[in-house]
Motif scaffolding. Sequence first.
Motif, PDB file in Angstrom:
ATOM      1  N   MET A   1     -73.009  56.572 133.781  1.00 56.02           N
ATOM      2  CA  MET A   1     -72.994  57.791 132.993  1.00 56.02           C
ATOM      3  C   MET A   1     -72.882  57.412 131.513  1.00 56.02           C
ATOM      4  SD  MET A   1     -70.347  61.030 133.099  1.00 56.02           S
ATOM      5  CE  MET A   1     -71.198  62.166 134.174  1.00 56.02           C
ATOM      6  N   ASP A   2     -73.613  58.107 130.696  1.00 56.16           N
ATOM      7  CA  ASP A   2     -73.582  57.925 129.244  1.00 56.16           C
ATOM      8  C   ASP A   2     -72.199  58.329 128.722  1.00 56.16           C
ATOM      9  OD1 ASP A   2     -73.748  58.467 126.469  1.00 56.16           O
ATOM     10  OD2 ASP A   2     -75.863  58.928 126.607  1.00 56.16           O
ATOM     11  N   ALA A   3     -71.674  57.574 127.760  1.00 58.42           N
ATOM     12  CA  ALA A   3     -70.344  57.839 127.207  1.00 58.42           C
ATOM     13  C   ALA A   3     -70.246  59.237 126.608  1.00 58.42           C
ATOM     14  CB  ALA A   3     -69.984  56.792 126.161  1.00 58.42           C
ATOM     15  N   ASN A   4     -71.302  59.698 125.935  1.00 55.64           N
ATOM     16  CA  ASN A   4     -71.272  61.040 125.343  1.00 55.64           C
ATOM     17  C   ASN A   4     -71.252  62.117 126.411  1.00 55.64           C
ATOM     18  OD1 ASN A   4     -71.206  60.231 122.649  1.00 55.64           O
ATOM     19  ND2 ASN A   4     -73.416  59.948 122.596  1.00 55.64           N
ATOM     20  N   LYS A   5     -71.993  61.919 127.494  1.00 56.68           N
ATOM     21  CA  LYS A   5     -71.970  62.886 128.596  1.00 56.68           C
ATOM     22  C   LYS A   5     -70.602  62.904 129.261  1.00 56.68           C
ATOM     23  CE  LYS A   5     -76.884  62.779 129.684  1.00 56.68           C
ATOM     24  NZ  LYS A   5     -77.891  62.426 130.686  1.00 56.68           N
ATOM     25  N   LEU A   6     -70.007  61.723 129.392  1.00 56.97           N
ATOM     26  CA  LEU A   6     -68.666  61.650 129.970  1.00 56.97           C
ATOM     27  C   LEU A   6     -67.668  62.401 129.094  1.00 56.97           C
ATOM     28  CD1 LEU A   6     -66.663  60.536 132.057  1.00 56.97           C
ATOM     29  CD2 LEU A   6     -66.509  58.472 130.664  1.00 56.97           C
ATOM     30  N   LEU A   7     -67.752  62.197 127.790  1.00 56.38           N
ATOM     31  CA  LEU A   7     -66.854  62.903 126.871  1.00 56.38           C
ATOM     32  C   LEU A   7     -67.002  64.410 126.970  1.00 56.38           C
ATOM     33  CD1 LEU A   7     -66.709  60.915 123.537  1.00 56.38           C
ATOM     34  CD2 LEU A   7     -64.809  61.703 124.908  1.00 56.38           C
ATOM     35  N   GLU A   8     -68.223  64.881 127.097  1.00 55.90           N
ATOM     36  CA  GLU A   8     -68.460  66.326 127.222  1.00 55.90           C
ATOM     37  C   GLU A   8     -67.869  66.872 128.508  1.00 55.90           C
ATOM     38  OE1 GLU A   8     -72.651  67.042 126.817  1.00 55.90           O
ATOM     39  OE2 GLU A   8     -72.723  66.122 124.833  1.00 55.90           O
ATOM     40  N   ALA A   9     -67.820  66.042 129.545  1.00 60.04           N
ATOM     41  CA  ALA A   9     -67.319  66.488 130.846  1.00 60.04           C
ATOM     42  C   ALA A   9     -65.796  66.488 130.929  1.00 60.04           C
ATOM     43  CB  ALA A   9     -67.889  65.596 131.945  1.00 60.04           C
ATOM     44  N   ILE A  10     -65.138  65.779 130.023  1.00 59.94           N
ATOM     45  CA  ILE A  10     -63.676  65.691 130.075  1.00 59.94           C
ATOM     46  C   ILE A  10     -63.065  66.857 129.303  1.00 59.94           C
ATOM     47  CG2 ILE A  10     -61.641  64.304 129.512  1.00 59.94           C
ATOM     48  CD1 ILE A  10     -63.368  61.814 129.749  1.00 59.94           C
ATOM     49  N   THR A  11     -62.513  67.790 130.038  1.00 56.27           N
ATOM     50  CA  THR A  11     -61.786  68.911 129.431  1.00 56.27           C
ATOM     51  C   THR A  11     -60.341  68.466 129.207  1.00 56.27           C
ATOM     52  OG1 THR A  11     -61.077  69.777 131.568  1.00 56.27           O
ATOM     53  CG2 THR A  11     -63.213  70.569 130.703  1.00 56.27           C
ATOM     54  N   PRO A  12     -59.569  69.201 128.428  1.00 58.22           N
ATOM     55  CA  PRO A  12     -58.155  68.840 128.274  1.00 58.22           C
ATOM     56  C   PRO A  12     -57.407  68.768 129.613  1.00 58.22           C
ATOM     57  CG  PRO A  12     -58.774  70.377 126.562  1.00 58.22           C
ATOM     58  CD  PRO A  12     -59.950  70.289 127.514  1.00 58.22           C
ATOM     59  N   GLU A  13     -57.770  69.628 130.552  1.00 60.73           N
ATOM     60  CA  GLU A  13     -57.126  69.611 131.867  1.00 60.73           C
ATOM     61  C   GLU A  13     -57.482  68.329 132.623  1.00 60.73           C
ATOM     62  OE1 GLU A  13     -59.004  72.282 130.784  1.00 60.73           O
ATOM     63  OE2 GLU A  13     -57.276  73.485 130.198  1.00 60.73           O
ATOM     64  N   VAL A  14     -58.746  67.928 132.562  1.00 57.88           N
ATOM     65  CA  VAL A  14     -59.178  66.684 133.209  1.00 57.88           C
ATOM     66  C   VAL A  14     -58.489  65.498 132.547  1.00 57.88           C
ATOM     67  CG1 VAL A  14     -61.166  65.161 133.610  1.00 57.88           C
ATOM     68  CG2 VAL A  14     -61.382  67.624 134.009  1.00 57.88           C
ATOM     69  N   TYR A  15     -58.394  65.533 131.224  1.00 63.24           N
ATOM     70  CA  TYR A  15     -57.704  64.462 130.500  1.00 63.24           C
ATOM     71  C   TYR A  15     -56.259  64.327 130.978  1.00 63.24           C
ATOM     72  CZ  TYR A  15     -55.182  62.147 126.732  1.00 63.24           C
ATOM     73  OH  TYR A  15     -54.353  61.315 126.026  1.00 63.24           O
ATOM     74  N   GLN A  16     -55.552  65.434 131.160  1.00 65.19           N
ATOM     75  CA  GLN A  16     -54.170  65.394 131.640  1.00 65.19           C
ATOM     76  C   GLN A  16     -54.095  64.774 133.034  1.00 65.19           C
ATOM     77  OE1 GLN A  16     -51.409  66.001 129.913  1.00 65.19           O
ATOM     78  NE2 GLN A  16     -52.715  66.394 128.157  1.00 65.19           N
ATOM     79  N   ARG A  17     -55.042  65.118 133.902  1.00 65.21           N
ATOM     80  CA  ARG A  17     -55.080  64.536 135.254  1.00 65.21           C
ATOM     81  C   ARG A  17     -55.328  63.031 135.185  1.00 65.21           C
ATOM     82  NH1 ARG A  17     -55.704  67.324 139.828  1.00 65.21           N
ATOM     83  NH2 ARG A  17     -57.181  65.813 140.680  1.00 65.21           N
ATOM     84  N   LEU A  18     -56.266  62.631 134.335  1.00 61.30           N
ATOM     85  CA  LEU A  18     -56.575  61.207 134.194  1.00 61.30           C
ATOM     86  C   LEU A  18     -55.373  60.446 133.642  1.00 61.30           C
ATOM     87  CD1 LEU A  18     -60.185  61.451 132.714  1.00 61.30           C
ATOM     88  CD2 LEU A  18     -59.566  60.664 135.009  1.00 61.30           C
ATOM     89  N   THR A  19     -54.715  61.015 132.646  1.00 66.88           N
ATOM     90  CA  THR A  19     -53.536  60.384 132.058  1.00 66.88           C
ATOM     91  C   THR A  19     -52.440  60.213 133.110  1.00 66.88           C
ATOM     92  OG1 THR A  19     -54.058  61.334 129.910  1.00 66.88           O
ATOM     93  CG2 THR A  19     -51.822  60.559 130.210  1.00 66.88           C
ATOM     94  N   TYR A  20     -52.213  61.247 133.893  1.00 64.98           N
ATOM     95  CA  TYR A  20     -51.206  61.180 134.962  1.00 64.98           C
ATOM     96  C   TYR A  20     -51.570  60.077 135.951  1.00 64.98           C
ATOM     97  CZ  TYR A  20     -48.218  62.547 138.845  1.00 64.98           C
ATOM     98  OH  TYR A  20     -47.278  62.536 139.860  1.00 64.98           O
ATOM     99  N   ALA A  21     -52.837  60.012 136.310  1.00 70.00           N
ATOM    100  CA  ALA A  21     -53.294  59.000 137.272  1.00 70.00           C
ATOM    101  C   ALA A  21     -53.091  57.589 136.737  1.00 70.00           C
ATOM    102  CB  ALA A  21     -54.764  59.239 137.616  1.00 70.00           C
ATOM    103  N   VAL A  22     -53.406  57.383 135.467  1.00 73.04           N
ATOM    104  CA  VAL A  22     -53.238  56.060 134.862  1.00 73.04           C
ATOM    105  C   VAL A  22     -51.757  55.687 134.796  1.00 73.04           C
ATOM    106  CG1 VAL A  22     -53.482  54.751 132.714  1.00 73.04           C
ATOM    107  CG2 VAL A  22     -55.385  56.125 133.554  1.00 73.04           C
ATOM    108  N   GLU A  23     -50.918  56.633 134.404  1.00 74.12           N
ATOM    109  CA  GLU A  23     -49.492  56.351 134.233  1.00 74.12           C
ATOM    110  C   GLU A  23     -48.771  56.107 135.551  1.00 74.12           C
ATOM    111  OE1 GLU A  23     -48.113  59.733 132.026  1.00 74.12           O
ATOM    112  OE2 GLU A  23     -48.847  58.931 130.119  1.00 74.12           O
TER     113      GLU A  23
END
Length: 96
Positions: A1-23
């Motif tokens: 996936m293109d980095a710009n397309k990935l950025l467009e797909a990451i909403t603040p809610e998705v970001y919070q889920r990803l952050t939780y998963a990483v932590e």
Amino acid sequence: MDANKLLEAITPEVYQRLTYAVETGRWPEGQTLTQAQRDSCMQAVMLYQSKHNTEAQHMTIAAGGDIAFKSKSELKREFQPQSQDIARFKVTENEA
């Protein structure tokens, strides 16, 4: 996936889920991440932070892609209460 397309797909809610998963190494629902999933999530979090993180905290990726570090004294100042007023009580001889 293109980095710009990935950025467009990451909403603040998705970001919070990803952050939780990483932590934690787990999704909010409790499933454990594989190391490959955790690595991918971490890359997505760093990419998101590089574009949206205007108030970087200690050791994060700031907007523009710069790694932001804060010293111990900066972190202490940031977490101190705004007001330094402390309630003081005077003990009289009758009360002691």
